[in-house]
Design a protein around this motif. Structure first.
Motif, PDB file in Angstrom:
ATOM      1  N   LEU A   1      61.655  14.328  69.364  1.00 49.27           N
ATOM      2  CA  LEU A   1      63.114  15.281  69.884  1.00 49.27           C
ATOM      3  C   LEU A   1      64.369  13.896  70.154  1.00 49.27           C
ATOM      4  N   ASN A   2      64.342  13.227  70.629  1.00 44.91           N
ATOM      5  CA  ASN A   2      65.806  12.736  70.899  1.00 44.91           C
ATOM      6  C   ASN A   2      65.983  11.963  69.229  1.00 44.91           C
ATOM      7  N   LEU A   3      65.090  11.388  68.215  1.00 42.89           N
ATOM      8  CA  LEU A   3      65.430  11.098  66.962  1.00 42.89           C
ATOM      9  C   LEU A   3      66.109  11.762  66.168  1.00 42.89           C
ATOM     10  N   LYS A   4      66.172  13.513  67.094  1.00 43.78           N
ATOM     11  CA  LYS A   4      65.948  14.283  65.772  1.00 43.78           C
ATOM     12  C   LYS A   4      67.871  14.904  66.623  1.00 43.78           C
ATOM     13  N   GLY A   5      68.073  14.726  67.886  1.00 41.75           N
ATOM     14  CA  GLY A   5      68.301  14.714  68.085  1.00 41.75           C
ATOM     15  C   GLY A   5      69.107  16.072  69.329  1.00 41.75           C
ATOM     16  N   LEU A   6      67.744  16.466  69.443  1.00 43.79           N
ATOM     17  CA  LEU A   6      67.223  17.799  69.712  1.00 43.79           C
ATOM     18  C   LEU A   6      67.649  17.931  71.742  1.00 43.79           C
ATOM     19  N   LYS A   7      68.107  18.673  72.514  1.00 42.54           N
ATOM     20  CA  LYS A   7      67.984  19.158  73.882  1.00 42.54           C
ATOM     21  C   LYS A   7      66.933  20.015  74.058  1.00 42.54           C
ATOM     22  N   TYR A   8      65.761  19.440  74.719  1.00 42.96           N
ATOM     23  CA  TYR A   8      65.234  19.993  75.366  1.00 42.96           C
ATOM     24  C   TYR A   8      64.885  20.098  77.377  1.00 42.96           C
ATOM     25  N   ASP A   9      64.155  21.429  77.750  1.00 40.21           N
ATOM     26  CA  ASP A   9      64.114  21.522  78.993  1.00 40.21           C
ATOM     27  C   ASP A   9      63.061  21.397  79.202  1.00 40.21           C
ATOM     28  N   TYR A  10      62.187  20.397  80.523  1.00 36.77           N
ATOM     29  CA  TYR A  10      61.438  19.331  80.553  1.00 36.77           C
ATOM     30  C   TYR A  10      60.289  20.157  81.589  1.00 36.77           C
ATOM     31  N   LYS A  11      59.934  20.048  81.693  1.00 38.07           N
ATOM     32  CA  LYS A  11      58.736  20.988  82.465  1.00 38.07           C
ATOM     33  C   LYS A  11      57.228  19.774  82.615  1.00 38.07           C
ATOM     34  N   SER A  12      57.046  19.328  83.741  1.00 40.37           N
ATOM     35  CA  SER A  12      55.947  18.575  84.434  1.00 40.37           C
ATOM     36  C   SER A  12      55.190  19.280  84.819  1.00 40.37           C
ATOM     37  N   ILE A  13      53.600  18.093  83.991  1.00 40.74           N
ATOM     38  CA  ILE A  13      52.434  18.831  84.169  1.00 40.74           C
ATOM     39  C   ILE A  13      51.859  17.816  85.292  1.00 40.74           C
ATOM     40  N   ASN A  14      51.098  17.900  86.025  1.00 41.79           N
ATOM     41  CA  ASN A  14      50.469  16.394  86.465  1.00 41.79           C
ATOM     42  C   ASN A  14      49.433  16.347  86.424  1.00 41.79           C
ATOM     43  N   LEU A  15      49.181  15.372  85.477  1.00 44.13           N
ATOM     44  CA  LEU A  15      47.372  15.146  85.527  1.00 44.13           C
ATOM     45  C   LEU A  15      46.621  15.153  86.072  1.00 44.13           C
ATOM     46  N   LEU A  16      47.350  14.407  86.735  1.00 47.02           N
ATOM     47  CA  LEU A  16      47.088  13.172  88.349  1.00 47.02           C
ATOM     48  C   LEU A  16      46.160  14.522  89.210  1.00 47.02           C
ATOM     49  N   LYS A  17      46.709  15.658  89.711  1.00 41.61           N
ATOM     50  CA  LYS A  17      46.747  16.643  90.583  1.00 41.61           C
ATOM     51  C   LYS A  17      46.014  17.337  89.372  1.00 41.61           C
ATOM     52  N   GLY A  18      45.829  17.161  88.617  1.00 42.91           N
ATOM     53  CA  GLY A  18      44.324  18.388  87.247  1.00 42.91           C
ATOM     54  C   GLY A  18      45.583  19.901  87.065  1.00 42.91           C
ATOM     55  N   GLU A  19      47.331  19.557  86.868  1.00 44.44           N
ATOM     56  CA  GLU A  19      47.754  20.553  86.691  1.00 44.44           C
ATOM     57  C   GLU A  19      47.568  21.425  85.595  1.00 44.44           C
ATOM     58  N   GLN A  20      46.920  20.557  83.814  1.00 41.02           N
ATOM     59  CA  GLN A  20      46.952  20.369  83.285  1.00 41.02           C
ATOM     60  C   GLN A  20      45.527  21.805  83.400  1.00 41.02           C
ATOM     61  N   SER A  21      44.875  22.178  84.197  1.00 41.80           N
ATOM     62  CA  SER A  21      43.710  22.488  84.137  1.00 41.80           C
ATOM     63  C   SER A  21      44.414  24.279  84.989  1.00 41.80           C
TER      64      SER A  21
END
Length: 230
Positions: A39-59
């Motif tokens: 994304l950075n190389l393409k110069g694209l801006k983006y919103d970032y949403k954190s998914i904490n893997l240690l807290k199991g948020e991916q599930s």
């Protein structure tokens, strides 16, 4: 002096104006790291949403609606939802023409795909969080690091042989390519998390130092993310 923009530049600017990108990731995830670089190389801006893997948020059910596999990263581009880092990076390559990731030379393209495959199939999945937890519980906690180191050394040995005839300043020449996008996070993890002696791998070691000179790579580093934990 009048200047005429190329068709790709015009399309790139129009697409960038229309973009509505959101990246779901985790600061220490090397797969998320790859996509941040792209994304950075393409110069694209983006919103970032954190998914904490240690807290199991991916599930959590909400995240599983985006990615039923329950892995990061996930990219949302308007109505498009793409998961798997390779699929996301290819999507970005196809939709946003600025700063192409693949060389025009067909042999170098093949080398790029081979390097990507080694990292994404033969190294990273064999030391992901789920597998290391399994080893810790069913084999023993002292077996995790030797396992990871053996996997990385095998993959890095293959990469050294693959890239030997093709490296320039970067992995397959003097332009940053897709191979570099996958190599940088894997080498960073090897040196910062898994205590790999990079003196065994002179080509990769040199590339690793070169990547720190690129703002798009530095900004994507795990420690520079908003969800980073010291």
């Amino acid at each position: 002096m009048n200047s005429v923009a190329s068709a790709s530049e015009v399309v790139g600017k129009e697409q960038q104006q229309e973009q509505n990108l959101t990246l779901y990731g985790y600061w220490r995830s090397s797969c998320s790291f790859r996509v941040r670089i792209a994304l950075n190389l393409k110069g694209l801006k983006y919103d970032y949403k954190s998914i904490n893997l240690l807290k199991g948020e991916q599930s959590h059910p909400e995240f599983l609606q985006l990615n039923p596999v329950g892995f990061v990263p996930v990219l949302v581009d308007g109505d498009s939802v793409i998961f798997d880092s390779f699929a996301i990076i290819m999507y970005l390559e196809d939709k946003y023409p600025q700063h192409p990731f693949l060389p025009t030379d067909i042999r170098k393209r093949a080398i790029n795909f081979q390097a990507v495959s080694i990292v994404s199939s033969s190294i990273q999945p064999l030391h992901n969080l789920n597998l290391l937890k399994y080893i810790e519980i069913n084999v023993g906690p002292d077996e995790k690091l030797p396992w990871v180191q053996s996997v990385i050394r095998k993959g890095f040995t293959a990469l050294e042989k693959l890239l030997k005839e093709f490296t320039g300043r970067y992995a397959t020449g003097d332009q940053v390519s897709m191979a570099d996008i996958f190599l940088a996070p894997q080498i960073h993890a090897a040196t910062n998390k898994f205590n790999i002696d990079m003196n065994e791998f002179p080509i990769l070691s040199r590339l690793h130092e070169t990547y720190y000179d690129i703002p798009a790579f530095r900004e994507a580093l795990p420690e520079n993310q908003p969800d980073a934990v010291g």
